[in-house]
Design a protein around this motif. Structure first.
Motif, PDB file in Angstrom:
ATOM      1  N   LEU A 161       0.830  -1.208   0.000  1.00 38.85           N
ATOM      2  CA  LEU A 161       0.000   0.000   0.000  1.00 38.85           C
ATOM      3  C   LEU A 161       0.863   1.256   0.000  1.00 38.85           C
ATOM      4  O   LEU A 161       0.548   2.241  -0.673  1.00 38.85           O
ATOM      5  N   GLY A 162       1.972   1.223   0.744  1.00 40.08           N
ATOM      6  CA  GLY A 162       2.871   2.371   0.778  1.00 40.08           C
ATOM      7  C   GLY A 162       3.462   2.674  -0.578  1.00 40.08           C
ATOM      8  O   GLY A 162       3.627   3.848  -0.962  1.00 40.08           O
ATOM      9  N   HIS A 163       3.771   1.630  -1.334  1.00 47.60           N
ATOM     10  CA  HIS A 163       4.277   1.824  -2.700  1.00 47.60           C
ATOM     11  C   HIS A 163       3.227   2.491  -3.575  1.00 47.60           C
ATOM     12  O   HIS A 163       3.536   3.438  -4.321  1.00 47.60           O
ATOM     13  N   GLU A 164       1.989   2.032  -3.492  1.00 48.74           N
ATOM     14  CA  GLU A 164       0.925   2.623  -4.309  1.00 48.74           C
ATOM     15  C   GLU A 164       0.664   4.074  -3.921  1.00 48.74           C
ATOM     16  O   GLU A 164       0.384   4.925  -4.774  1.00 48.74           O
ATOM     17  N   LEU A 165       0.766   4.378  -2.637  1.00 51.18           N
ATOM     18  CA  LEU A 165       0.620   5.773  -2.209  1.00 51.18           C
ATOM     19  C   LEU A 165       1.764   6.626  -2.742  1.00 51.18           C
ATOM     20  O   LEU A 165       1.587   7.826  -2.994  1.00 51.18           O
ATOM     21  N   GLY A 166       2.933   6.029  -2.954  1.00 49.53           N
ATOM     22  CA  GLY A 166       4.035   6.737  -3.604  1.00 49.53           C
ATOM     23  C   GLY A 166       3.662   7.167  -5.014  1.00 49.53           C
ATOM     24  O   GLY A 166       4.028   8.255  -5.466  1.00 49.53           O
ATOM     25  N   HIS A 167       2.922   6.313  -5.718  1.00 44.57           N
ATOM     26  CA  HIS A 167       2.431   6.692  -7.056  1.00 44.57           C
ATOM     27  C   HIS A 167       1.492   7.899  -6.958  1.00 44.57           C
ATOM     28  O   HIS A 167       1.544   8.810  -7.790  1.00 44.57           O
ATOM     29  N   VAL A 187      10.404   5.924  -8.788  1.00 48.85           N
ATOM     30  CA  VAL A 187       9.918   7.152  -8.157  1.00 48.85           C
ATOM     31  C   VAL A 187       8.965   6.812  -7.008  1.00 48.85           C
ATOM     32  O   VAL A 187       9.058   7.388  -5.918  1.00 48.85           O
ATOM     33  N   ALA A 188       8.041   5.866  -7.219  1.00 50.40           N
ATOM     34  CA  ALA A 188       7.090   5.486  -6.167  1.00 50.40           C
ATOM     35  C   ALA A 188       7.828   4.917  -4.955  1.00 50.40           C
ATOM     36  O   ALA A 188       7.526   5.266  -3.804  1.00 50.40           O
ATOM     37  N   ALA A 219       8.270   6.371  -0.980  1.00 46.56           N
ATOM     38  CA  ALA A 219       8.003   5.551   0.199  1.00 46.56           C
ATOM     39  C   ALA A 219       9.219   5.481   1.126  1.00 46.56           C
ATOM     40  O   ALA A 219       9.088   5.595   2.349  1.00 46.56           O
ATOM     41  N   VAL A 220      10.407   5.313   0.552  1.00 49.92           N
ATOM     42  CA  VAL A 220      11.622   5.260   1.361  1.00 49.92           C
ATOM     43  C   VAL A 220      11.836   6.593   2.069  1.00 49.92           C
ATOM     44  O   VAL A 220      12.161   6.642   3.266  1.00 49.92           O
TER      45      VAL A 220
END
Length: 225
Positions: A107-113, A145-146, A150-151
């Motif tokens: 989910l954190g990766h998708e929020l990065g998008h 980028v996503a 997140a990182v």
């Protein structure tokens, strides 16, 4: 997912503050709110978390809601589509049965998008969608980028859990794992990125992210030339 302790219940109650303008299925609500807590910039963003059987090649996908793109930026809406099941070679498992840290990382990766989308004009979002489907090179840039967002927001441990889970799962198809290895940052890449970001001040981190997005946009312009 195991039952919550009293301490976890208290923390989860605190997470309700991140639910403004969000629509989240109850079964993943606490995990989605945990991921959202790392993105204070998205506090008022309109985001729907939607179980969808239409995802054939992905487990999750973040997309803008098209009919909101022409409205003012603060009225834009986004959807994170989530497959309700996790398909293995010999079985199918409900998505919410995966380890919590794995789902939070996903989910954190998708929020990065979504963070990336938020910085784009309506035409920029449209071009992003087109090139994402046409160019594997562009996909790799977009996924980097996503993950970088997140990182930078402190989610590296969750991302590592997600990547390690996928690449090390004995019942996931080789084809799917090869796709993940080819298009997404590896665990080693994430560790290297964390090390790189730790050396930067907050303004330098933001500049780094801006440069990553700008590089992807330049590549987009070169490809559409």
């Amino acid at each position: 997912m195991g039952s919550y302790t009293d301490r976890e219940t208290h923390i989860n109650g605190h997470l309700q503050g991140f639910s403004n303008n969000k629509k989240i299925p109850k079964v993943i609500e606490q995990l989605a709110l945990k991921a959202l807590s790392y993105y204070p910039e998205l506090e008022n963003a309109h985001i729907r978390f939607v179980f969808s059987r239409k995802l054939k090649k992905s487990v999750m996908a973040a997309r803008p809601v098209v009919n909101t793109l022409l409205q003012s930026r603060n009225k834009r809406a986004y959807a994170i589509l989530i497959s309700p099941v996790f398909k293995l070679t010999q079985s199918i498992e409900p998505i919410h049965h995966l380890p919590e840290e794995v789902l939070i990382g996903w989910l954190g990766h998708e929020l990065g998008h979504i963070m990336d989308y938020e910085q784009r004009t309506v035409w920029g979002v449209a071009k992003f969608g087109l090139l994402y489907w046409l160019s594997k090179r562009y996909v790799r840039k977009a996924e980097r980028v996503a993950d970088t967002f997140a990182v930078n927001r402190g989610m590296a441990s969750y991302l590592l859990s997600t990547k390690t889970f996928i690449l090390g799962h004995s019942e996931l198809s080789t084809r799917y794992k090869e796709k993940i290895a080819r298009l997404y940052l590896s665990p080693d890449d994430i560790v290297e990125l964390v090390s790189e970001m730790e050396k930067k001040t907050i303004p330098e981190k933001e500049e780094f992210l801006t440069n990553e997005v700008a590089l992807m946009q330049r590549n987009r312009e070169e490809e559409t030339g």
